[in-house]
Enzyme design. Structure first.
Site, short mmCIF file in Angstrom:
data_model
loop_
_atom_site.label_atom_id
_atom_site.label_comp_id
_atom_site.label_asym_id
_atom_site.label_seq_id
_atom_site.Cartn_x
_atom_site.Cartn_y
_atom_site.Cartn_z
N ARG A 166 -6.90 9.89 -0.06
CA ARG A 166 -6.63 10.31 -1.43
C ARG A 166 -7.94 10.49 -2.18
O ARG A 166 -8.08 11.37 -3.02
CB ARG A 166 -5.75 9.28 -2.14
CG ARG A 166 -4.33 9.28 -1.60
CD ARG A 166 -3.43 8.30 -2.35
NE ARG A 166 -3.71 6.93 -2.02
CZ ARG A 166 -3.85 5.95 -2.90
NH1 ARG A 166 -3.74 6.20 -4.18
NH2 ARG A 166 -4.10 4.73 -2.50
N HIS A 202 0.87 -1.19 0.00
CA HIS A 202 0.00 0.00 0.00
C HIS A 202 0.90 1.23 0.00
O HIS A 202 1.87 1.29 0.75
CB HIS A 202 -0.89 -0.01 1.24
CG HIS A 202 -2.08 0.89 1.13
ND1 HIS A 202 -1.96 2.26 1.04
CD2 HIS A 202 -3.39 0.63 1.08
CE1 HIS A 202 -3.16 2.79 0.94
NE2 HIS A 202 -4.06 1.82 0.97
#
Ligand SMILES: Cc1cc2nc3c(=O)[nH]c(=O)nc-3n(C[C@H](O)[C@H](O)[C@H](O)COP(=O)(O)OP(=O)(O)OC[C@H]3O[C@@H](n4cnc5c(N)ncnc54)[C@H](O)[C@@H]3O)c2cc1C
Length: 465
Positions: free
Chosen positions: A272, A249
């Site tokens: 995000r 990740h």
């Protein structure tokens, strides 16, 4: 028809989903977990669970279809896409969400668009801790059932060490508690999670992805691939697939108080999704922030290799406001810092204010259609960055997060032997299974995999002969 209890190994979301499905069908269940509490990694999930064609999407006027979800998943899975497993995942997604919301009363009304998805389909609760909201509701309901009747027993601190077999059929488990070893007979559902915390010498990461050993992990220390070993030790072993496919990740928090910690908090994908920017040590963007995890990770690793780290995640006022409970939590943990304006951040970080000004101005312009984003960002959310407004900032680094490889199963969650035939009495669900996501798992598809394949495994075990 077997008269024994069905044994579920692992009390995360996959095991719990299987347990409830068996109970709904009038079956008896023994749920074993090696830890003192249930929940595994499932309770940690912070971004949400995917569903295509759900009630919540309908309410929000989001048009989505199983075909669109399948297409996004197939693209993400790349050369290792397995259509039958993808269809099982996506076609059961709306019923899975409906089961959680209608039957279990879980709030999943907030829907976001995360990296690699062509529409908004990742559902979460209003509190912003979807893994906890979903998993704790299932744990509570199962504990209540266990207190009320004899159909279900939950044994914690019970580590399954061995599968019992007879003439090619799995007939039970041997598990260890503080009081010693116990044998239990019945069909077995393996739901032990992945191996993203298996850093042991000769372990699954060391064998299949030694390059990842220096990284930290987001996973709990239970995620050591026990289920993979249990099924491999059978005289008719289950097949394992894609063990080298490990998801790194891009956004693990670097805790300023413990930079080298082997276990790191995950900076939720949703940061995000709501509009967070990723910048290098000079304050320059270098990637489409809402791209897939593998793409963002690759770019970050290149930037760090080039000496352009540390990499930081920056959220403007609107983005942080949309995901306020997350940000408040991260700030309270010292993982994120709130600055009153870009000047304060510039003074603290040494990044030139002019660079931040240029990055913020350009991003705002690209979002309003003035010029094309050089990194190909397709959607802009909370896109106006001003140097005069408060910003949340965190240092981030790639972390081992999820293991795509695992036990080969068919679309009914039956474990398969190396010849591709179902092994009688053996089912598997959740992160322990392999092949559903191919080369890359989309955000939100693992909680979904746990619910969908947990329920499929439960249903398959109901029909066991
Ligand atoms: C920080 C973080 C955030 C995440 N966010 C998201 C997200 O937003 N959306 C999403 O889709 N996915 C997310 N994921 C991934 C997702 O949470 C997991 O992949 C999923 O919850 C796995 O569920 P599971 O039931 O298969 O395994 P787990 O929840 O890990 O449960 C496995 C259980 O098996 C038990 N066990 C293991 N070995 C044995 C044994 N030998 N005997 C008995 N018991 C055993 C363990 O103790 C554990 O309780 C996240 C993961 C992490 C770490």
């Amino acid at each position: 028809m077997t008269t024994h209890r069905t044994i579920i190994v692992g009390g995360g979301l996959a095991g719990l989903s299987a347990a409830h499905t068996l109970l709904e069908n009038g079956k008896k269940v023994l749920l074993l977990d090696k830890k003192p509490s249930l929940g595994g990694n499932s309770v940690k999930a912070s971004s949400g669970i995917n569903g295509a064609g759900t009630e919540a999407q309908h309410e929000l006027n989001i048009n989505d279809t199983i075909e669109a979800f399948s297409s996004d998943t197939t693209t993400s899975a790349g050369a290792l896409a397995r259509p039958a497993l993808i269809t099982a995942l996506t076609s059961n997604s709306a019923p899975a969400i409906s089961w959680l919301t209608s039957q279990l009363g879980i709030d999943l009304s907030v829907v976001s668009r995360l990296g690699g998805h062509s529409v908004a389909r990742t559902h979460r609760d209003k509190s912003g801790a979807p893994g906890w909201a979903i998993t704790s509701a299932l744990m509570k309901k199962l504990a209540a059932a266990a207190a009320e009747n004899a159909s279900v027993e939950i044994v914690k601190n019970a580590r399954v060490m061995r599968l019992l077999e007879d003439a090619g059929r799995v007939i039970g488990v041997e598990y260890e508690t503080v009081d010693g070893k116990v044998e239990e007979h019945g069909d077995v559902i393996i739901a032990t999670g992945g191996y993203a915390a298996d850093f042991s010498a000769g372990g699954l990461l060391a064998t299949h992805r030694p390059d990842l050993l220096p990284l930290s992990t987001t996973n709990g220390d239970h995620a050591t691939g026990d289920g993979h070993r249990l099924v491999s030790s059978l005289s008719r072993p289950a097949a394992l697939c894609d063990l080298d496919q490990v998801q790194v990740h891009p956004t693990g928090f670097v805790d300023p108080a413990n930079v080298d910690a082997k276990t790191k908090f995950l900076a939720a994908e949703a940061l995000r999704g709501v509009g967070g920017l990723i910048i290098d040590r000079e304050g320059n963007r270098f990637v489409n922030e809402v791209d897939r995890r593998d793409v963002v990770t690759e770019r970050m690793e290149a930037i760090i290799r080039e000496g352009r780290g540390p990499v930081r995640l920056v959220l403007n006022k609107e983005a942080a406001g949309e995901i306020k409970s997350h940000c408040d939590f991260y700030v309270s943990k010292g993982l994120m810092k709130l600055f009153n304006n870009a000047k304060e951040f510039s003074e603290s970080s040494g990044i030139a204010l002019d660079n931040l000004t240029a990055t913020f101005t350009q991003h705002t312009q690209f979002a309003s259609g003035k010029g094309e984003d050089p990194f190909g960002k397709p959607i802009f959310h909370n896109a106006n960055y001003s140097i005069d407004e408060p910003i949340h900032v965190a240092s981030i680094t790639p972390v081992v997060h999820y293991t795509m490889g695992g036990i080969s199963v068919d679309a009914a969650a039956r474990a398969l032997d190396v010849a591709g035939n179902p092994i009688p009495g053996l089912y598997a669900a959740g992160e322990v299974i392999g092949g559903v996501h191919g080369q890359n798992r989309l955000a939100g598809s693992s909680l979904l995999e746990a619910v969908v394949f947990g329920r499929l495994a439960g249903q398959a075990a109901v029909g066991s002969v």
